[in-house]
Design a protein around this motif. Structure first.
Motif, PDB file in Angstrom:
ATOM      1  N   LEU A  28     -26.358 -86.856 -35.219  1.00 54.94           N
ATOM      2  CA  LEU A  28     -25.561 -87.305 -34.074  1.00 54.94           C
ATOM      3  C   LEU A  28     -26.335 -87.205 -32.755  1.00 54.94           C
ATOM      4  CD1 LEU A  28     -23.283 -87.311 -36.258  1.00 54.94           C
ATOM      5  CD2 LEU A  28     -21.712 -86.762 -34.416  1.00 54.94           C
ATOM      6  N   TRP A  32     -26.978 -90.379 -30.320  1.00 56.08           N
ATOM      7  CA  TRP A  32     -26.545 -90.368 -28.911  1.00 56.08           C
ATOM      8  C   TRP A  32     -27.687 -90.755 -27.970  1.00 56.08           C
ATOM      9  CZ3 TRP A  32     -22.346 -91.445 -26.843  1.00 56.08           C
ATOM     10  CH2 TRP A  32     -21.128 -90.988 -27.351  1.00 56.08           C
ATOM     11  N   GLY A  62     -24.215 -95.500 -42.563  1.00 59.25           N
ATOM     12  CA  GLY A  62     -22.889 -94.959 -42.874  1.00 59.25           C
ATOM     13  C   GLY A  62     -22.338 -94.119 -41.737  1.00 59.25           C
ATOM     14  N   VAL A  63     -23.192 -93.330 -41.121  1.00 62.19           N
ATOM     15  CA  VAL A  63     -22.732 -92.473 -40.022  1.00 62.19           C
ATOM     16  C   VAL A  63     -22.414 -93.327 -38.793  1.00 62.19           C
ATOM     17  CG1 VAL A  63     -23.406 -90.618 -38.449  1.00 62.19           C
ATOM     18  CG2 VAL A  63     -23.934 -90.431 -40.884  1.00 62.19           C
ATOM     19  N   THR A  65     -21.450 -96.332 -38.481  1.00 57.80           N
ATOM     20  CA  THR A  65     -20.225 -97.128 -38.564  1.00 57.80           C
ATOM     21  C   THR A  65     -18.972 -96.266 -38.672  1.00 57.80           C
ATOM     22  OG1 THR A  65     -20.637 -97.335 -40.930  1.00 57.80           O
ATOM     23  CG2 THR A  65     -21.286 -99.192 -39.548  1.00 57.80           C
ATOM     24  N   PHE A  66     -19.128 -94.971 -38.945  1.00 54.98           N
ATOM     25  CA  PHE A  66     -17.954 -94.102 -39.042  1.00 54.98           C
ATOM     26  C   PHE A  66     -17.410 -93.746 -37.656  1.00 54.98           C
ATOM     27  CE2 PHE A  66     -15.885 -89.931 -39.356  1.00 54.98           C
ATOM     28  CZ  PHE A  66     -14.995 -90.157 -40.393  1.00 54.98           C
ATOM     29  N   TYR A  67     -18.282 -93.568 -36.701  1.00 52.18           N
ATOM     30  CA  TYR A  67     -17.890 -93.068 -35.386  1.00 52.18           C
ATOM     31  C   TYR A  67     -17.691 -94.215 -34.397  1.00 52.18           C
ATOM     32  CZ  TYR A  67     -19.265 -88.540 -37.281  1.00 52.18           C
ATOM     33  OH  TYR A  67     -19.359 -87.406 -38.050  1.00 52.18           O
ATOM     34  N   THR A  68     -16.520 -94.237 -33.760  1.00 50.60           N
ATOM     35  CA  THR A  68     -16.219 -95.405 -32.922  1.00 50.60           C
ATOM     36  C   THR A  68     -17.094 -95.500 -31.670  1.00 50.60           C
ATOM     37  OG1 THR A  68     -14.407 -94.130 -32.004  1.00 50.60           O
ATOM     38  CG2 THR A  68     -13.829 -95.825 -33.591  1.00 50.60           C
ATOM     39  N   MET A  69     -17.690 -94.389 -31.233  1.00 47.30           N
ATOM     40  CA  MET A  69     -18.470 -94.477 -29.999  1.00 47.30           C
ATOM     41  C   MET A  69     -19.883 -95.006 -30.212  1.00 47.30           C
ATOM     42  SD  MET A  69     -17.170 -91.113 -27.983  1.00 47.30           S
ATOM     43  CE  MET A  69     -17.685 -91.623 -26.348  1.00 47.30           C
ATOM     44  N   PHE A  70     -20.305 -95.103 -31.465  1.00 44.05           N
ATOM     45  CA  PHE A  70     -21.593 -95.747 -31.749  1.00 44.05           C
ATOM     46  C   PHE A  70     -21.335 -97.215 -32.041  1.00 44.05           C
ATOM     47  CE2 PHE A  70     -22.737 -91.377 -33.583  1.00 44.05           C
ATOM     48  CZ  PHE A  70     -23.285 -90.962 -32.389  1.00 44.05           C
ATOM     49  N   GLU A 121      -7.949 -94.949 -28.701  1.00 43.50           N
ATOM     50  CA  GLU A 121      -6.909 -93.960 -28.949  1.00 43.50           C
ATOM     51  C   GLU A 121      -7.106 -92.788 -27.992  1.00 43.50           C
ATOM     52  OE1 GLU A 121      -4.475 -94.766 -30.676  1.00 43.50           O
ATOM     53  OE2 GLU A 121      -5.159 -96.287 -32.102  1.00 43.50           O
ATOM     54  N   CYS A 122      -6.070 -91.969 -27.908  1.00 44.71           N
ATOM     55  CA  CYS A 122      -5.954 -90.852 -26.952  1.00 44.71           C
ATOM     56  C   CYS A 122      -7.285 -90.271 -26.483  1.00 44.71           C
ATOM     57  CB  CYS A 122      -5.116 -89.741 -27.578  1.00 44.71           C
ATOM     58  SG  CYS A 122      -4.888 -88.326 -26.479  1.00 44.71           S
ATOM     59  N   LEU A 123      -7.452 -90.215 -25.156  1.00 39.26           N
ATOM     60  CA  LEU A 123      -8.690 -89.716 -24.577  1.00 39.26           C
ATOM     61  C   LEU A 123      -8.597 -88.248 -24.173  1.00 39.26           C
ATOM     62  CD1 LEU A 123      -9.664 -92.851 -22.445  1.00 39.26           C
ATOM     63  CD2 LEU A 123     -10.935 -91.948 -24.382  1.00 39.26           C
ATOM     64  N   ASN A 135     -17.499 -96.705 -18.904  1.00 33.54           N
ATOM     65  CA  ASN A 135     -18.756 -96.045 -19.305  1.00 33.54           C
ATOM     66  C   ASN A 135     -18.481 -94.548 -19.470  1.00 33.54           C
ATOM     67  OD1 ASN A 135     -19.727 -98.585 -19.188  1.00 33.54           O
ATOM     68  ND2 ASN A 135     -20.861 -98.325 -17.287  1.00 33.54           N
TER      69      ASN A 135
ATOM     70  N   ARG B 124     -15.606 -83.171 -28.038  1.00 34.33           N
ATOM     71  CA  ARG B 124     -15.421 -84.598 -28.311  1.00 34.33           C
ATOM     72  C   ARG B 124     -16.313 -85.450 -27.419  1.00 34.33           C
ATOM     73  NH1 ARG B 124      -9.539 -86.897 -27.041  1.00 34.33           N
ATOM     74  NH2 ARG B 124     -10.702 -88.744 -27.632  1.00 34.33           N
ATOM     75  N   ALA B 166     -18.386 -88.133 -31.637  1.00 37.85           N
ATOM     76  CA  ALA B 166     -18.633 -89.523 -31.272  1.00 37.85           C
ATOM     77  C   ALA B 166     -17.401 -90.394 -31.525  1.00 37.85           C
ATOM     78  CB  ALA B 166     -19.850 -90.053 -32.012  1.00 37.85           C
ATOM     79  N   GLY B 167     -16.209 -89.813 -31.292  1.00 38.21           N
ATOM     80  CA  GLY B 167     -15.006 -90.628 -31.373  1.00 38.21           C
ATOM     81  C   GLY B 167     -14.450 -90.740 -32.772  1.00 38.21           C
ATOM     82  N   ARG B 185     -20.774 -88.300 -42.075  1.00 38.20           N
ATOM     83  CA  ARG B 185     -19.451 -88.821 -41.721  1.00 38.20           C
ATOM     84  C   ARG B 185     -18.470 -87.654 -41.716  1.00 38.20           C
ATOM     85  NH1 ARG B 185     -17.652 -94.242 -44.303  1.00 38.20           N
ATOM     86  NH2 ARG B 185     -19.104 -95.561 -43.221  1.00 38.20           N
TER      87      ARG B 185
END
Ligand SMILES: Cc1cc2nc3c(=O)[nH]c(=O)nc-3n(C[C@H](O)[C@H](O)[C@H](O)COP(=O)(O)O)c2cc1C
Ligand code: SF4
Ligand code: FES
Lengths: 155, 419
Positions: A28, A32, A62-63, A65-70, A121-123, A135, B124, B166-167, B185
């Protein structure tokens, strides 16, 4: 297009690797670094990440695409993330969405010039709802008028 | 209303993020006395205090810490859960932005008590501003000798590393969080049959919420009995409760367990905004909704909310007035779950998609005549058959909305042919 970590990045990564028991933990943090620099993670970068973390390109994929911020595609200069979860919804996130649609011609998951809108979703800022993150910055207690002013100041 | 300030005692002090100011106001005082204590006495004191985890589950903290006291081959690890993404919850953020040194003090005490030198704070990804505050506070603590090698001239070392998520909502679940920290994941792990620590790269690991750890300095300083003076016998102490939604003064305010929910809402929240009270989701979006009659009876402690068929969760209340359409509100939450299911278990991956679709079709007046039954039934299929409690929670949320506000759901089925 090929991808390489810069010299400074590699120095930072070396320092960071001292803090973890396994290079796999760098996954991660490395992603980032790339996401922050390029505003997305190009597939060309998977190999560099896999090499350092001692994983495979498939695992990196795989990683990512799992995390929405990437993101696999570059985000626009101003990435507007509008929170649509319940507390924000109760406090007027729909009015903000209407403003973005009508006044700025922005639809969810679309780019328009320098702007891009994503519904998220919720921040974690429900007490100051409704909120929008542009940003890296959070804007709280918004009204359509306030959001309009913020966006007009950008353009 | 009795005001309590255990975790929030320094929240209102200007400039408290700076270590000098924090020390002036008593921060780190317990660290100077820490080395006189046998680590085990700290664990015992926490156990005696009855402190319960504030991350949502309310598990007794002492029991978890004791699991760490065995002999292990590999070094122990402490992980702080600051993933905070349960909708309606925004309390850990307050601790980090308003008194980060309290958290760091708690971390030093905890790691000393359980014998861990490496600490990871998983925060987060969206909390950029708070990551920066926390990093600055850690840097200051290193400079002042509270972190790093040889803390205050002792032989003790504590290193804190801040790791960004990462969300992904599910990464708040402790085993998914550890998977994520291991670079994978965020898939929750199967639960072991016996009580055991968590594992991070095979290392025995304790995972605690930010607020749990921020409560530790008070108990170490004042003793377990001082903590137990607040709250009820089964839910001792206090918690940072939060209010959002239709409330005049939304925010985070500390209250002792056992406080009446309505009194809290009136006293700190300044009452309901824009109408009469219709319902409250008591402890973050994953807890079943309470209707107005239940809210009138509710007390803010684990047992009382459980008796009402819901749970205290994170203490993040989402307040709704009578203008709210409960079918739309449920739809909003189901979209959240649909998006956030990690996808490992079929009942959860498929179920969250189906229920979302069914409520959507209700709102379009195109649902089938038996869709209420379908909803409840799919909920049943999601309950007790999955790796983590995400899916059972969704089931409880659906049950709550449908059973308590059934007539609103039936409205959308009027005129639908019974075939
Ligand atoms: C779906 C799900 C999401 C969770 N999210 C969080 C979270 O964001 N923050 C947190 O501290 N605990 C969260 N938890 C609870 C953790 O699994 C764990 O119980 C907690 O971090 C333990 O710390 P505590 O005992 O100090 O509360 C979540 C649990 C589940 C099942
Ligand atoms: S219940 Fe849902 S969130 Fe939990 S492990 Fe299974 S699929 Fe993932
Ligand atoms: S619901 Fe929008 S920040 Fe939580």
């Amino acid at each position: 297009m090929s991808f390489e970590f810069t010299k400074e990045e590699l120095e930072y990564i070396e320092e960071l690797s001292q803090r973890y028991p396994s290079p796999k933990a760098l996954m991660l943090p490395l992603l980032w670094i790339i996401q922050n620099r390029l505003k997305h993670i190009p597939t060309e970068a998977f190999k560099a990440v896999a090499d350092i973390t001692k994983t495979s390109e498939a695992q990196v994929y795989g990683v990512v695409t799992f995390y929405t911020m990437f993101t696999l595609k570059p985000t626009a200069k101003y990435h507007i993330q509008l929170c649509k979860t319940l507390s924000c919804n109760l406090c007027g996130s729909k009015e903000l969405l209407n403003l973005l649609k009508e006044r700025f011609n922005l639809l969810p998951n679309q780019q328009n010039g320098d702007f891009q809108l994503t519904l998220v979703e919720c921040l974690g800022s429900c007490g100051t709802a409704p909120v929008v993150q542009i940003n890296n910055r959070l804007y709280e207690n918004l009204t359509p008028a306030k959001l309009q002013k913020i966006l007009e100041d950008f353009s | 209303m009795k005001e309590v300030k255990i975790v929030s005692k320094r929240f209102d002090i200007e400039g408290i993020n700076h270590i000098k100011k924090a020390i002036e106001h008593g921060a780190y005082s317990t660290i100077h006395k820490m080395f006189d204590k046998d680590p085990k006495t700290i664990v015992d004191e926490i156990d005696k205090s009855g402190l319960r985890g504030k991350g949502g589950g309310g598990a007794p903290t002492g029991a978890k810490w004791k699991l760490m006291l065995q002999d292990f081959k590999l070094p122990k690890v402490l992980v702080i859960n600051c993933d905070e993404n349960e909708p309606g919850t925004f309390k850990d953020r307050q601790i980090i932005s308003k008194d980060p040194h309290l958290l760091i003090e708690g971390i030093i005490l905890t790691s000393y008590a359980i014998g861990a030198n490496d600490v990871y704070i998983y925060i987060r990804g969206e909390y950029h501003q708070w990551q920066n505050i926390l990093q600055k506070a850690c840097d200051e603590a290193y400079l002042q000798g509270y972190l790093g090698k040889n803390i205050l001239g002792s032989k003790y070392r504590v290193d804190i590393t801040i790791c960004k998520g990462a969300g992904a909502y599910i990464c708040g679940e402790k085993s998914a969080l550890l998977e994520s920290l291991e670079g994978k994941r965020g898939h929750p792990r199967l639960k072991p049959h016996q009580k055991e620590p968590e594992w991070y790269f095979g290392r025995p690991t304790l995972v605690n919420n930010v607020e749990t750890i921020a409560t530790v300095p008070f108990i170490v300083e004042n003793g377990a009995d001082a903590y137990k003076e607040y709250g009820t016998s089964k839910s001792p102490g206090s918690m940072l409760f939060a209010m959002s939604g239709h409330i005049n003064n939304p925010g985070v305010y500390e209250a002792e367990f056992g406080t009446s929910m309505m009194e809290y809402i009136e006293y700190y929240g300044g009452g309901i905004k824009g109408g009469n009270l219709k319902g409250v989701i008591p402890g973050g979006a994953s807890t079943p909704i309470l209707n107005a009659t239940e809210v009138a009876k509710a007390k803010l402690d684990y047992e009382s909310i459980k008796e009402l068929g819901s749970s205290l969760g994170t203490g993040g209340m989402i307040v709704m007035n009578d203008s709210v359409n409960m079918v739309e509100a449920l739809k909003n939450l189901l979209e959240f779950y649909h998006h956030e299911s990690c996808g490992q278990c079929t009942p959860c991956r498929e179920g969250t998609a189906w229920v979302d679709e069914i409520v959507e079709s209700m709102l379009r007046y195109s649902a089938s005549y038996n869709s209420i039954e379908q909803l409840l039934q799919i909920g049943q299929t999601m309950n007790g058959k999955t790796i983590c409690v995400f899916a059972p929670a969704v089931s409880g949320v659906i049950d709550g909305f449908v059973k308590k506000f059934r007539s609103e759901f039936e409205e959308y089925l009027r005129g639908v042919c019974n075939e």
